[in-house]
Design a protein around this motif. Structure first.
Motif, short mmCIF file in Angstrom:
data_model
loop_
_atom_site.label_atom_id
_atom_site.label_comp_id
_atom_site.label_asym_id
_atom_site.label_seq_id
_atom_site.Cartn_x
_atom_site.Cartn_y
_atom_site.Cartn_z
N UNK A 175 27.23 28.53 -56.05
CA UNK A 175 28.46 29.07 -55.97
C UNK A 175 29.49 27.96 -55.62
N UNK A 176 30.72 28.30 -55.44
CA UNK A 176 31.90 27.32 -55.08
C UNK A 176 33.09 27.87 -55.49
N UNK B 278 39.03 38.32 -59.85
CA UNK B 278 38.54 39.45 -59.69
C UNK B 278 36.96 39.22 -59.42
N UNK B 279 36.62 38.31 -59.92
CA UNK B 279 35.10 37.77 -60.00
C UNK B 279 34.77 37.27 -58.40
N UNK B 280 35.86 37.02 -57.85
CA UNK B 280 35.41 36.31 -56.36
C UNK B 280 34.63 37.28 -55.62
N UNK C 10 31.41 32.75 -54.36
CA UNK C 10 32.18 32.20 -55.69
C UNK C 10 33.59 32.58 -55.40
N UNK C 11 34.40 31.84 -55.57
CA UNK C 11 35.82 31.77 -55.29
C UNK C 11 36.47 31.48 -56.57
N UNK C 12 37.23 32.41 -57.11
CA UNK C 12 37.93 32.19 -58.50
C UNK C 12 39.65 32.08 -58.02
N UNK C 13 40.07 30.67 -58.32
CA UNK C 13 41.58 30.65 -57.95
C UNK C 13 42.43 31.06 -59.24
N UNK C 14 43.64 31.58 -59.17
CA UNK C 14 44.51 31.85 -60.33
C UNK C 14 45.18 30.88 -60.57
#
Length: 123
Positions: free
Chosen positions: A9-10, A88-90, A119-123
């Motif tokens: 993850x990351x 939204x996958x965060x 898991x963090x997804x930034x916009x």
């Protein structure tokens, strides 16, 4: 039961890719169907993808075409390649094992879980 440990993850940007791994130990990995679930903050745990003993796969509609689940029974590792990630996958992603031929989308039916990887997804 099988012991599971996730990694990979990351923090990434939207559109990036990640590959999650889940290392298994204990009873024979190949006797389990395996799945990935995720849980976002304040939400219930949801099914993401599953793979049978014979490596047939099933996906949630929200990740179909972007995520790929696979397994290496020689190495006792479950993978999930995640492409085109969206905010939204965060979530915290968990791998889970079920002593059946085919996976289930019902988290209550699984008896072995990993500790999760963020898991963090930034916009």
């Amino acid at each position: 039961q099988v012991q599971l440990v996730e990694s990979g993850g990351g923090l990434v940007q939207a559109g990036d890719s990640l590959r999650l791994s889940c290392a298994a130990s204990g009873r024979t990995f190949g006797t389990y169907a395996m799945s990935w679930f995720r849980q976002a903050l304040g939400k219930e745990r949801e099914f993401v993808a599953g793979i049978s003993r014979s490596s047939s796969t099933v996906y949630a509609d929200s990740v179909k075409g972007r995520f790929t689940i696979s397994r290496d029974d020689d190495k006792n590792i479950l993978y999930m390649q995640m492409n085109a990630l969206k905010p939204e996958d965060t979530a915290v992603y968990y791998c889970a094992a079920i002593g059946r031929v085919f996976p289930s989308a019902n988290a209550n039916e699984y008896n072995s879980w990993g500790q999760g990887t963020q898991v963090t997804v930034s916009s």
